[in-house]
Enzyme design. Structure first.
Site, PDB file in Angstrom:
ATOM      1  N   ASP A  38       0.989  -1.191   0.071  1.00 55.56           N
ATOM      2  CA  ASP A  38      -0.123  -0.080   0.111  1.00 55.56           C
ATOM      3  C   ASP A  38       0.778   1.094  -0.035  1.00 55.56           C
ATOM      4  OD1 ASP A  38      -3.272   0.367   1.006  1.00 55.56           O
ATOM      5  OD2 ASP A  38      -2.078   2.049   0.914  1.00 55.56           O
ATOM      6  N   ASN A  91      -5.634  -3.997  -6.668  1.00 57.11           N
ATOM      7  CA  ASN A  91      -6.958  -3.639  -5.872  1.00 57.11           C
ATOM      8  C   ASN A  91      -6.739  -2.065  -5.666  1.00 57.11           C
ATOM      9  OD1 ASN A  91      -9.552  -3.891  -3.800  1.00 57.11           O
ATOM     10  ND2 ASN A  91      -7.516  -3.170  -2.544  1.00 57.11           N
ATOM     11  N   TYR A 157     -13.442   8.165 -12.639  1.00 58.52           N
ATOM     12  CA  TYR A 157     -13.454   6.758 -11.831  1.00 58.52           C
ATOM     13  C   TYR A 157     -14.288   5.722 -12.765  1.00 58.52           C
ATOM     14  CZ  TYR A 157     -14.544   3.448  -8.103  1.00 58.52           C
ATOM     15  OH  TYR A 157     -14.473   2.292  -7.636  1.00 58.52           O
ATOM     16  N   LYS A 161     -12.526   2.549 -14.488  1.00 59.26           N
ATOM     17  CA  LYS A 161     -13.240   0.882 -14.068  1.00 59.26           C
ATOM     18  C   LYS A 161     -13.358   0.283 -15.390  1.00 59.26           C
ATOM     19  CE  LYS A 161     -11.990   1.124  -9.697  1.00 59.26           C
ATOM     20  NZ  LYS A 161     -11.085   0.367  -9.120  1.00 59.26           N
ATOM     21  N   ILE A 190     -19.692  -0.982  -1.068  1.00 55.71           N
ATOM     22  CA  ILE A 190     -18.941  -1.668  -0.164  1.00 55.71           C
ATOM     23  C   ILE A 190     -18.701  -0.815   1.026  1.00 55.71           C
ATOM     24  CG2 ILE A 190     -17.445  -3.331   0.550  1.00 55.71           C
ATOM     25  CD1 ILE A 190     -19.058  -4.230  -1.983  1.00 55.71           C
ATOM     26  N   THR A 192     -16.563   0.877   3.075  1.00 54.84           N
ATOM     27  CA  THR A 192     -15.076   0.778   3.488  1.00 54.84           C
ATOM     28  C   THR A 192     -14.765   2.452   3.338  1.00 54.84           C
ATOM     29  OG1 THR A 192     -14.547   1.462   0.982  1.00 54.84           O
ATOM     30  CG2 THR A 192     -14.521  -0.822   1.789  1.00 54.84           C
TER      31      THR A 192
HETATM   32  P1  NAI Z   1     -10.010   2.194   0.397  1.00 54.39           P
HETATM   33  O1  NAI Z   1      -9.819   3.879   0.236  1.00 54.39           O
HETATM   34  O2  NAI Z   1     -10.425   1.783   1.751  1.00 54.39           O
HETATM   35  O3  NAI Z   1      -8.624   1.567   0.193  1.00 54.39           O
HETATM   36  C1  NAI Z   1      -7.745   1.861  -0.966  1.00 54.39           C
HETATM   37  C2  NAI Z   1      -6.233   1.625  -0.593  1.00 54.39           C
HETATM   38  O4  NAI Z   1      -5.566   1.846  -1.797  1.00 54.39           O
HETATM   39  C3  NAI Z   1      -5.756   2.735   0.441  1.00 54.39           C
HETATM   40  O5  NAI Z   1      -5.350   1.860   1.657  1.00 54.39           O
HETATM   41  C4  NAI Z   1      -4.942   3.469  -0.207  1.00 54.39           C
HETATM   42  O6  NAI Z   1      -3.962   3.794   0.443  1.00 54.39           O
HETATM   43  C5  NAI Z   1      -4.360   2.524  -1.345  1.00 54.39           C
HETATM   44  N1  NAI Z   1      -4.112   3.538  -2.497  1.00 54.39           N
HETATM   45  C6  NAI Z   1      -4.264   4.532  -2.985  1.00 54.39           C
HETATM   46  N2  NAI Z   1      -3.477   4.870  -3.942  1.00 54.39           N
HETATM   47  C7  NAI Z   1      -2.630   4.173  -3.772  1.00 54.39           C
HETATM   48  C8  NAI Z   1      -1.454   4.138  -4.776  1.00 54.39           C
HETATM   49  N3  NAI Z   1      -1.052   5.088  -5.698  1.00 54.39           N
HETATM   50  N4  NAI Z   1      -0.280   2.973  -4.495  1.00 54.39           N
HETATM   51  C9  NAI Z   1      -0.809   2.050  -3.652  1.00 54.39           C
HETATM   52  N5  NAI Z   1      -1.904   2.014  -2.955  1.00 54.39           N
HETATM   53  C10 NAI Z   1      -2.881   3.103  -3.215  1.00 54.39           C
HETATM   54  O7  NAI Z   1     -11.041   1.746  -0.594  1.00 54.39           O
HETATM   55  P2  NAI Z   1     -11.693   0.470  -0.999  1.00 54.39           P
HETATM   56  O8  NAI Z   1     -13.234   0.792  -0.875  1.00 54.39           O
HETATM   57  O9  NAI Z   1     -11.090  -0.568  -0.090  1.00 54.39           O
HETATM   58  O10 NAI Z   1     -11.404   0.199  -2.410  1.00 54.39           O
HETATM   59  C11 NAI Z   1     -10.441  -0.954  -2.950  1.00 54.39           C
HETATM   60  C12 NAI Z   1     -10.705  -1.176  -4.437  1.00 54.39           C
HETATM   61  O11 NAI Z   1     -12.119  -1.191  -4.500  1.00 54.39           O
HETATM   62  C13 NAI Z   1     -10.543   0.346  -5.177  1.00 54.39           C
HETATM   63  O12 NAI Z   1      -9.955  -0.043  -6.461  1.00 54.39           O
HETATM   64  C14 NAI Z   1     -11.721   0.914  -5.429  1.00 54.39           C
HETATM   65  O13 NAI Z   1     -12.153   1.371  -6.809  1.00 54.39           O
HETATM   66  C15 NAI Z   1     -12.686  -0.374  -5.600  1.00 54.39           C
HETATM   67  N6  NAI Z   1     -14.186  -0.420  -5.407  1.00 54.39           N
HETATM   68  C16 NAI Z   1     -14.864   0.026  -4.059  1.00 54.39           C
HETATM   69  C17 NAI Z   1     -15.964   0.121  -3.914  1.00 54.39           C
HETATM   70  C18 NAI Z   1     -16.498   0.774  -2.680  1.00 54.39           C
HETATM   71  O14 NAI Z   1     -17.790   0.699  -2.692  1.00 54.39           O
HETATM   72  N7  NAI Z   1     -15.808   0.804  -1.508  1.00 54.39           N
HETATM   73  C19 NAI Z   1     -16.923  -0.337  -4.825  1.00 54.39           C
HETATM   74  C20 NAI Z   1     -16.386  -0.711  -6.216  1.00 54.39           C
HETATM   75  C21 NAI Z   1     -15.054  -0.730  -6.368  1.00 54.39           C
END
Ligand code: NAI
Length: 254
Positions: A38, A91, A157, A161, A190, A192
């Site tokens: 991360d 992810n 976004y 995707k 989700i 989060t």
């Molecule tokens: P989150 O914000 O809790 O986690 C995302 C993580 O990615 C964070 O720990 C952040 O530090 C890390 N990150 C961001 N930029 C980065 C970079 N340049 N290099 C390395 N790490 C980096 O968000 P969540 O919800 O867990 O998202 C995870 C994935 O799921 C994302 O790709 C998001 O687009 C996708 N997603 C989430 C949904 C939701 O409702 N939460 C719905 C659909 C997809």
């Protein structure tokens, strides 16, 4: 029942929070040794420590997925540390700024694309190079239901995707014959930190999302983690180039 990923090495990006954190814990639960990556090093350390405290094998590494050097070093470090790389869950992602197409700045567009799309591209390149040498592997990219249909106020976004789905399908065609399966998971809403940020911008969003989901709840990170692990397991051996929708039925009709 036998664990699904016994003896495998898994690399998970964005694993310091939300879906990636749950995914890392679930890969470990199923027997994989996990490299927790991360941009947020403290978050990654916390995830790895929790896996180790629960009897699993994991370590953390800071990585910015938008930087080729960082990504290549991450993959090399994983292989040096654990002797291989069998599964990758790409992810890491950002939601970008909330607003209509005309209000979307070029900076927001570039930033969102660099993490969500270029990040997945760079990770896949580094992982595929190694998996080709190794003779096989499994990759799952986190796309979104926003990778399958439009969603107002998140143009960069949504476009990023959709593009992740394109990368996933293309690589599945190219590397399936080499023993590498590449799929995507497409989460609905989700619970989060990412969703919490969007809800803070638009407080009605949470209730509207629950109302739109036939099973009448938000998804939990664990719902997505289970899908990612299954896609990387031998149980999904004939699944390739697929976008597995995990959204409580939100996108099947109204
Ligand atoms: P989150 O914000 O809790 O986690 C995302 C993580 O990615 C964070 O720990 C952040 O530090 C890390 N990150 C961001 N930029 C980065 C970079 N340049 N290099 C390395 N790490 C980096 O968000 P969540 O919800 O867990 O998202 C995870 C994935 O799921 C994302 O790709 C998001 O687009 C996708 N997603 C989430 C949904 C939701 O409702 N939460 C719905 C659909 C997809």
């Amino acid at each position: 029942m036998a664990r699904m990923l016994e003896g495998k090495v898994a690399l998970i990006t964005g694993a310091g929070s939300g879906i990636g954190r749950a995914s890392a814990a679930t890969f470990a639960r199923e027997g994989a040794t996990v490299m927790v990556a991360d941009l947020n090093e403290a978050g990654a350390e916390e995830t790895a420590a929790s896996i180790v405290a629960n009897g699993g094998r994991a370590s953390a590494r800071r990585c910015d997925v938008t930087q080729r050097d960082d990504v290549e070093r991450l993959v090399a470090h994983t292989i040096e540390t654990y002797g291989g790389l069998h599964c990758a869950h790409n992810n890491a992602g950002v939601e970008g700024e909330y607003g209509r197409t005309l209000d979307t700045t070029e900076e927001n567009f570039d930033f969102t694309y660099s993490v969500n799309l270029k990040g997945v591209f760079l990770c896949m390149q580094a992982e595929l190079s190694h998996m080709l040498e190794q003779g096989g592997g499994r990759i799952v990219n986190t796309a979104s239901i926003a990778g399958l249909e439009g969603a107002k106020n998140l143009p960069a976004y949504v476009a990023s995707k959709h593009a992740v789905m394109g990368l996933t399908r293309t690589a599945a065609l190219e590397y399936g014959p080499k023993g590498i399966r590449i799929n995507a998971v497409c989460p609905g809403p989700i619970r989060t930190p990412m969703l919490e940020k969007l809800v803070a911008t638009n407080p009605r969003m949470e209730q509207a999302a629950i109302a739109a989901v036939p099973v009448k709840r938000l998804g939990e990170p664990q719902d997505i983690a289970e899908a990612a692990v299954w896609l990387c397991s031998e149980r999904a051996d004939f699944v390739n180039g697929h976008g597995l929708v995990v959204d409580g039925g939100m996108t099947v009709g109204s």
